[in-house]
Design an enzyme around this catalytic site. Structure first.
Site, PDB file in Angstrom:
ATOM      1  N   HIS A 196       0.817  -1.224   0.000  1.00 56.34           N
ATOM      2  CA  HIS A 196       0.000   0.000   0.000  1.00 56.34           C
ATOM      3  C   HIS A 196       0.850   1.273   0.000  1.00 56.34           C
ATOM      4  O   HIS A 196       0.704   2.147   0.845  1.00 56.34           O
ATOM      5  CB  HIS A 196      -1.037   0.006   1.134  1.00 56.34           C
ATOM      6  CG  HIS A 196      -0.547  -0.523   2.466  1.00 56.34           C
ATOM      7  ND1 HIS A 196       0.358   0.146   3.243  1.00 56.34           N
ATOM      8  CD2 HIS A 196      -0.835  -1.661   3.134  1.00 56.34           C
ATOM      9  CE1 HIS A 196       0.585  -0.554   4.341  1.00 56.34           C
ATOM     10  NE2 HIS A 196      -0.108  -1.651   4.297  1.00 56.34           N
TER      11      HIS A 196
ATOM     12  N   HIS B 279      -3.523 -10.215  14.151  1.00 57.24           N
ATOM     13  CA  HIS B 279      -3.635  -8.981  13.354  1.00 57.24           C
ATOM     14  C   HIS B 279      -4.513  -9.284  12.139  1.00 57.24           C
ATOM     15  O   HIS B 279      -4.274 -10.251  11.425  1.00 57.24           O
ATOM     16  CB  HIS B 279      -2.221  -8.543  12.935  1.00 57.24           C
ATOM     17  CG  HIS B 279      -2.159  -7.294  12.116  1.00 57.24           C
ATOM     18  ND1 HIS B 279      -3.150  -6.346  12.119  1.00 57.24           N
ATOM     19  CD2 HIS B 279      -1.210  -6.820  11.271  1.00 57.24           C
ATOM     20  CE1 HIS B 279      -2.798  -5.348  11.309  1.00 57.24           C
ATOM     21  NE2 HIS B 279      -1.630  -5.618  10.766  1.00 57.24           N
TER      22      HIS B 279
ATOM     23  N   GLU C 122      -4.962  -7.628   9.319  1.00 54.45           N
ATOM     24  CA  GLU C 122      -4.626  -7.133   7.981  1.00 54.45           C
ATOM     25  C   GLU C 122      -4.457  -8.319   7.022  1.00 54.45           C
ATOM     26  O   GLU C 122      -4.040  -9.409   7.413  1.00 54.45           O
ATOM     27  CB  GLU C 122      -3.353  -6.252   8.020  1.00 54.45           C
ATOM     28  CG  GLU C 122      -3.246  -5.392   6.765  1.00 54.45           C
ATOM     29  CD  GLU C 122      -2.260  -4.235   6.883  1.00 54.45           C
ATOM     30  OE1 GLU C 122      -1.541  -4.145   7.902  1.00 54.45           O
ATOM     31  OE2 GLU C 122      -2.210  -3.423   5.930  1.00 54.45           O
TER      32      GLU C 122
ATOM     33  N   ASP D 268      -2.462  -9.358   4.813  1.00 52.84           N
ATOM     34  CA  ASP D 268      -1.233 -10.134   4.631  1.00 52.84           C
ATOM     35  C   ASP D 268      -1.111 -11.246   5.669  1.00 52.84           C
ATOM     36  O   ASP D 268      -0.297 -12.161   5.513  1.00 52.84           O
ATOM     37  CB  ASP D 268       0.016  -9.234   4.605  1.00 52.84           C
ATOM     38  CG  ASP D 268       0.079  -8.229   5.731  1.00 52.84           C
ATOM     39  OD1 ASP D 268      -0.972  -7.895   6.311  1.00 52.84           O
ATOM     40  OD2 ASP D 268       1.184  -7.756   6.038  1.00 52.84           O
TER      41      ASP D 268
ATOM     42  N   HIS E 111      -0.048  -2.027  14.505  1.00 51.07           N
ATOM     43  CA  HIS E 111      -0.290  -0.715  13.936  1.00 51.07           C
ATOM     44  C   HIS E 111      -1.739  -0.536  13.487  1.00 51.07           C
ATOM     45  O   HIS E 111      -2.069   0.456  12.808  1.00 51.07           O
ATOM     46  CB  HIS E 111       0.676  -0.471  12.761  1.00 51.07           C
ATOM     47  CG  HIS E 111       0.383  -1.348  11.565  1.00 51.07           C
ATOM     48  ND1 HIS E 111      -0.049  -0.843  10.357  1.00 51.07           N
ATOM     49  CD2 HIS E 111       0.384  -2.684  11.422  1.00 51.07           C
ATOM     50  CE1 HIS E 111      -0.264  -1.840   9.507  1.00 51.07           C
ATOM     51  NE2 HIS E 111      -0.014  -2.964  10.124  1.00 51.07           N
TER      52      HIS E 111
ATOM     53  N   ASP F 179       3.039  -7.552  13.560  1.00 48.20           N
ATOM     54  CA  ASP F 179       3.875  -6.691  12.726  1.00 48.20           C
ATOM     55  C   ASP F 179       5.026  -6.015  13.491  1.00 48.20           C
ATOM     56  O   ASP F 179       6.029  -5.616  12.902  1.00 48.20           O
ATOM     57  CB  ASP F 179       3.018  -5.609  12.047  1.00 48.20           C
ATOM     58  CG  ASP F 179       2.304  -6.138  10.803  1.00 48.20           C
ATOM     59  OD1 ASP F 179       2.745  -7.159  10.255  1.00 48.20           O
ATOM     60  OD2 ASP F 179       1.315  -5.504  10.381  1.00 48.20           O
TER      61      ASP F 179
ATOM     62  N   TYR G 274      10.976  -0.335   7.994  1.00 51.52           N
ATOM     63  CA  TYR G 274       9.642  -0.832   8.352  1.00 51.52           C
ATOM     64  C   TYR G 274       9.010   0.078   9.402  1.00 51.52           C
ATOM     65  O   TYR G 274       7.846   0.476   9.274  1.00 51.52           O
ATOM     66  CB  TYR G 274       9.749  -2.271   8.889  1.00 51.52           C
ATOM     67  CG  TYR G 274       8.399  -2.910   9.058  1.00 51.52           C
ATOM     68  CD1 TYR G 274       7.822  -3.647   8.030  1.00 51.52           C
ATOM     69  CD2 TYR G 274       7.659  -2.751  10.231  1.00 51.52           C
ATOM     70  CE1 TYR G 274       6.562  -4.203   8.163  1.00 51.52           C
ATOM     71  CE2 TYR G 274       6.406  -3.301  10.372  1.00 51.52           C
ATOM     72  CZ  TYR G 274       5.861  -4.027   9.347  1.00 51.52           C
ATOM     73  OH  TYR G 274       4.611  -4.567   9.474  1.00 51.52           O
TER      74      TYR G 274
ATOM     75  N   HIS H  63       6.602 -10.691   9.994  1.00 54.27           N
ATOM     76  CA  HIS H  63       7.369 -10.497   8.758  1.00 54.27           C
ATOM     77  C   HIS H  63       8.854 -10.624   9.066  1.00 54.27           C
ATOM     78  O   HIS H  63       9.306 -10.144  10.105  1.00 54.27           O
ATOM     79  CB  HIS H  63       7.168  -9.084   8.181  1.00 54.27           C
ATOM     80  CG  HIS H  63       5.778  -8.773   7.759  1.00 54.27           C
ATOM     81  ND1 HIS H  63       5.194  -9.318   6.640  1.00 54.27           N
ATOM     82  CD2 HIS H  63       4.851  -7.943   8.298  1.00 54.27           C
ATOM     83  CE1 HIS H  63       3.968  -8.831   6.516  1.00 54.27           C
ATOM     84  NE2 HIS H  63       3.731  -8.015   7.505  1.00 54.27           N
TER      85      HIS H  63
HETATM   86 FE   LIG Z   1      -0.189  -4.830   9.322  1.00 53.02          FE
HETATM   87 FE   LIG Z   2       1.873  -7.211   8.149  1.00 54.85          FE
END
Ligand SMILES: [Fe+2]
Ligand SMILES: [Fe+2]
Ligand SMILES: [Zn+2]
Lengths: 52, 402
Positions: free
Chosen positions: B28, B82, B84, B86, B148, B167, B195, B228
């Site tokens: 993004h 999380h 999100e 991903d 986040h 994250d 990051y 990640h």
């Molecule tokens: Fe995230």
């Molecule tokens: Fe992530």
């Protein structure tokens, strides 16, 4: 009554709406929110808020 | 028969069962030149638990790695730290394949997952501080809202003294090395900072509180397993100290001059400003938005004390590549910066004023008058630019000493 914006996530506290998720009734001014009240979106403390 | 994909053992009870994305280049708007990994973890407790999943196209890779350890049908719980995409993208498919007894997420996460995947099975919300029994061991939850996303949480496995940090403490770096201690420190520090700057920076005040909260739990932590990049089993104090430092946003004696230029006039001004700053002992990074990417700019701004911005005026506006980086920077809320604006123009010259307004909206203190020039800067104008550099250097030193 003044609205206050959370500096972390952008949530706006509107006294006319109160914060029903945290049992804050409609018509509660920002100043009268309990000291340990936190932003219903991100959990930030009152000190992170500024008048809109 | 040999497996194509295998799990990697992380600790006594935990396996990495994620996916490596060698080719992802865009998150993004954050450019990821070195790819990434989506880390999912299998906890081989009595009640076998999967922590997070992977981006939708990587379902098969994750399932294959799980199968190298255990029959997926034996997984009893899935925990989503999380929401999100991903990390949750293949959650609905994983639920269909695994048929776990229960799926858990934070209170906000349970709602968010429902908003992402409308017909997903019921997600059980867990509260901050709640403990889930995995039979012979437990899993503890800690909300980390806005690190986040509002749904974000950590899970902690006391049995292995292992923190699943989603994250946080992660980086976009595709490697076959699964552990940070197998990768050079300079690479780790660069990727982690990039990051942090691109993802975590706007929530720095929350990060400081979360670090305190984490310390207050008293949890002994031997391993940090993020969602990640590599897993931390050494240098935990170093990575925590870096987060503390970036969240504090202590400005250094460093200035970033970000500009966009049409016919090199604004560029000449940027160079004159940069020369004067460097002579005054300030580290300087000149970044032309005709060449640099916004993600690189925010990496440089992370430890800077000054942000000086320049743009030519194009059709009564700032150049679009400047508008791009300024919008991005504004959202990432870098703090404790001083600034100034400059630029060349052909007839109207709105860009410099517009840039100053953006700096003000970003709560950056403007410490010197802008420098504007019609068409090509002559020596007198370039000397004004040098004055700007000197003034910013002096103001920066005043604020941070030295
Ligand atoms: Fe995230
Ligand atoms: Fe992530
Ligand atoms: Zn908030």
């Amino acid at each position: 009554m003044k609205k206050y914006v959370c500096g972390i996530c952008g949530y706006v506290y509107d006294p006319a709406q109160g914060d029903p998720d945290n049992n804050v009734p409609k018509g509660t001014p920002f100043a009268e929110l309990p000291a340990d009240w936190t932003c219903p979106v991100c959990g930030a403390g009152k000190e992170e808020f500024t008048p809109e | 028969m040999e497996n194509i994909y295998n799990a990697i053992k992380v600790s006594e009870h935990v396996y990495w069962v994620g996916a490596i994305d060698w080719t992802v280049r865009d998150f993004h708007g954050y450019t990821t030149p070195h790819g990434s990994t989506y880390n999912a973890y299998l906890v081989m407790a009595e009640n076998i638990t999967l922590i997070d999943t992977v981006k939708a196209p990587f379902l098969d890779e994750m399932m294959a790695r799980i199968k190298s350890v255990v029959d997926p049908a034996k997984i009893k719980y899935i925990v989503s730290n999380h929401s999100e995409m991903d990390h949750s993208g293949c959650l609905p498919q994983a639920i269909n394949l695994i048929k776990p007894e229960k799926v858990f997420a934070s209170t906000v996460g349970a709602k968010t997952l429902k908003e992402h995947f409308h017909d997903i099975s019921a997600i059980i919300p867990v509260k901050d501080g709640e403990v889930l029994s995995l039979g012979n061991m437990e899993l503890r939850f800690m909300e980390t809202r806005m690190i986040h996303w509002p749904d974000s949480m950590f899970s902690y496995l006391p049995a292995d003294e292992l923190l699943f940090s989603q994250d946080a403490f992660g980086m976009h770096l595709a490697t076959l090395e699964r552990f940070a201690d197998e990768i050079p420190w300079a690479t780790l520090e660069y990727e982690e900072a990039t990051y942090y700057a691109n993802i975590v920076l706007p929530y720095s005040p929350i990060v400081l509180k979360a670090l305190q909260k984490l310390t207050a739990t008293g949890w002994p932590i031997k391993i940090i397993a993020p969602d990640h990049g590599p897993i931390w089993r050494q240098d935990l104090d170093k990575i925590l100290a870096l987060y503390q430092k970036w969240a504090t946003q202590m400005p250094e004696k460093k200035a970033v001059v970000v500009y966009a230029t049409m016919w090199h006039s604004t560029e000449k001004m940027a160079e004159a400003i940069g020369e004067a700053l460097a002579e005054a002992g300030i580290r300087v990074k000149l970044m032309s938005m005709n060449e640099f990417h916004r993600s690189e700019v925010v990496y440089e701004v992370l430890n800077a004390g000054a942000l000086i911005v320049g743009s030519s005026t194009l059709n009564n506006n700032i150049l679009p590549q400047m508008a791009d980086v300024m919008t991005y920077l504004k959202g990432l809320k870098p703090a404790n910066l001083i600034g100034a604006a400059f630029g060349s123009y052909g007839w109207s010259g709105e860009a410099v004023g517009d840039l100053q307004e953006i700096l003000k909206a970003m709560k950056i203190e403007i410490v010197t008058e802008p420098v504007k020039v019609k068409n090509v800067p002559d020596e007198a104008v370039l000397l004004q630019c040098r004055e700007m550099g000197k003034k910013v250097a002096a103001e920066l030193k005043k604020r941070i000493g030295g």
